[in-house]
Design an enzyme around this catalytic site. Structure first.
Site, PDB file in Angstrom:
ATOM      1  N   LYS A 110       0.843  -1.203   0.000  1.00  0.00           N
ATOM      2  CA  LYS A 110       0.000   0.000   0.000  1.00  0.00           C
ATOM      3  C   LYS A 110       0.879   1.255   0.000  1.00  0.00           C
ATOM      4  O   LYS A 110       2.083   1.170   0.283  1.00  0.00           O
ATOM      5  CB  LYS A 110      -0.925  -0.030   1.221  1.00  0.00           C
TER       6      LYS A 110
ATOM      7  N   TYR B 200      17.145  30.011   8.606  1.00  0.00           N
ATOM      8  CA  TYR B 200      15.989  30.755   9.104  1.00  0.00           C
ATOM      9  C   TYR B 200      16.016  30.898  10.619  1.00  0.00           C
ATOM     10  O   TYR B 200      16.380  29.960  11.340  1.00  0.00           O
ATOM     11  CB  TYR B 200      14.687  30.027   8.720  1.00  0.00           C
TER      12      TYR B 200
HETATM   13  C1  LIG Z   1      -0.515  -1.800   6.813  1.00  0.00           C
HETATM   14  C2  LIG Z   1      -1.144  -3.103   7.144  1.00  0.00           C
HETATM   15  C3  LIG Z   1      -0.369  -4.280   7.172  1.00  0.00           C
HETATM   16  C4  LIG Z   1       1.143  -4.267   7.106  1.00  0.00           C
HETATM   17  O1  LIG Z   1       1.612  -3.794   8.340  1.00  0.00           O
HETATM   18  P1  LIG Z   1       3.157  -3.684   8.722  1.00  0.00           P
HETATM   19  O2  LIG Z   1       3.151  -3.262  10.139  1.00  0.00           O
HETATM   20  O3  LIG Z   1       3.700  -2.636   7.811  1.00  0.00           O
HETATM   21  O4  LIG Z   1       3.778  -5.004   8.486  1.00  0.00           O
HETATM   22  C5  LIG Z   1      -1.032  -5.479   7.350  1.00  0.00           C
HETATM   23  N1  LIG Z   1      -2.369  -5.521   7.516  1.00  0.00           N
HETATM   24  C6  LIG Z   1      -3.141  -4.411   7.536  1.00  0.00           C
HETATM   25  C7  LIG Z   1      -4.600  -4.528   7.737  1.00  0.00           C
HETATM   26  C8  LIG Z   1      -2.557  -3.164   7.347  1.00  0.00           C
HETATM   27  O5  LIG Z   1      -3.316  -2.065   7.375  1.00  0.00           O
END
Ligand SMILES: *Cc1c(COP(=O)(O)O)cnc(C)c1O
Length: 346
Positions: free
Chosen positions: A35, A244
């Site tokens: 994702k 800054y």
């Molecule tokens: C983001 C997510 C993962 C992966 O999680 P990590 O901590 O990055 O391994 C797995 N399952 C769900 C539902 C997520 O939202």
């Protein structure tokens, strides 16, 4: 080059997946969570490298990400969508053969009516109170849902990066109570849960951050390197200030390098006057405020002017930088800016 170079090691990414895959038994499938553009690293390149390493199932957060991923990996891999089937998603889900993790009675109705017979999964809420059906809702629709043959039943752990947290066992018990005896593949764990051991593995694990070399997977190989080119250097006298709001003042004659990268590239201002950049293995203090496009660095102790300084490298991981910037490695990675030149190796 006037922009920083973000180097992404696809070989290290693939090695991290293989190493995580070995942590569960052969009967457990290891999927990959890609994702948010593969946690900021570029989903097309990352997913293709993971596919070559053996990944057959991917997860994304939203159907739109599933479309991009499908175009990158072709028709074969299974693609799960955590946010389920939202209004407006039907064409993407149907045309791109995505598998929504249905989260509510509304989503179940929508999916069954719009795409009868199309694959789906179910997400259950076991205490995180974020996504998924609650126990009473699940009881009400379980028979109907199981008749339609879900691909997967999943839930998500809230505290899995803290192995001793009582929430882990609580959620495990809740997940078992809702799913024991059901003949559908089950998944509970992301990276943290995978590391908690076999009780948490069920039929499929879905690591994300561990693939990209982040906490809580501490044995991962570093995947990213961020090289910031030195645009200019200058010598300042004691009493002169840098940047800054004059937030840094030289107390000895100093040489300052100005490098290309700033908060517009996702580098949080909270690391101002705190982080270091590296010339090879030599740390050089970041002095003054991080500005939109530029960072100033004290290189007085170097015997040469480097072409570039590294903000992320083997000596300073995204988790290290996160600690300095009061955030988490996930946020450092997913904030990596669009201006960087991305160089893929491995
Ligand atoms: C983001 C997510 C993962 C992966 O999680 P990590 O901590 O990055 O391994 C797995 N399952 C769900 C539902 C997520 O939202």
């Amino acid at each position: 080059m006037g922009t920083s170079v973000l180097q992404i090691d696809l070989g290290a990414l693939a090695d991290n997946w293989r190493a995580l895959d070995k942590l569960s038994s052969e009967a457990v499938e290891t999927a990959a969570v890609v994702k948010a553009d593969a946690y900021g690293l570029g989903v097309a390149k990352a997913a293709r490298a993971l596919m070559k390493a053996g990944v057959k199932k991917f997860f994304v957060a939203a159907a739109e990400e599933g479309v991009t991923l499908r175009q990158a990996v072709g028709p074969t891999p299974w693609i799960g969508v955590f946010s389920g089937h939202m209004a407006g998603d039907t064409d993407m889900i149907g045309d791109m053969n995505l598998v929504p993790m249905l989260n509510s009675l509304d989503q179940i109705t929508r999916h069954f009516e719009a795409l009868p017979g199309a694959p789906f999964g179910i997400q259950l809420d076991t205490g995180m109170n974020r996504l998924g059906l609650e126990a009473a809702e699940w009881d009400a629709v379980k028979a109907l849902v199981l008749k339609a043959n879900p691909d997967l039943i999943m839930s998500h752990l809230a505290c899995s990066d803290e192995p001793d947290h009582p929430m882990n066992a609580q959620q495990l018990a809740a997940f078992r109570a809702m799913t024991d005896g059901v003949r559908v593949p089950r998944a509970l764990s992301a990276t943290g849960g995978l590391l908690l051991g076999p009780d948490y593995h069920f039929d499929l694990v879905r690591p994300g951050i561990g693939l990209y070399g982040g906490f809580p997977y501490e044995d991962g190989k570093p995947v990213v390197k961020l090289e910031c080119p030195v645009i200019q250097t200058r010598d300042v006298m004691p009493g002169e200030t840098v940047g800054y709001s004059n937030s840094w003042t030289a107390d000895v004659p100093s040489r300052i390098a100005t490098v290309s990268a700033g908060y517009a590239d996702g580098i949080t201002r909270l690391i101002s006057n705190k982080a270091v950049l590296f010339d090879g293995s030599i740390p050089c203090p970041l002095v003054g405020r991080v500005s939109m496009d530029l960072i100033t660095v004290d290189i007085t102790h170097l015997d040469h002017v480097p072409h570039a300084l590294d903000l992320l490298c083997a000596h300073q991981t995204p988790d290290d930088l996160a600690t300095i910037g009061q955030t988490i490695g996930y946020e450092i990675l997913t904030s990596l800016g669009a201006r960087y030149h991305r160089r893929y190796i491995g």
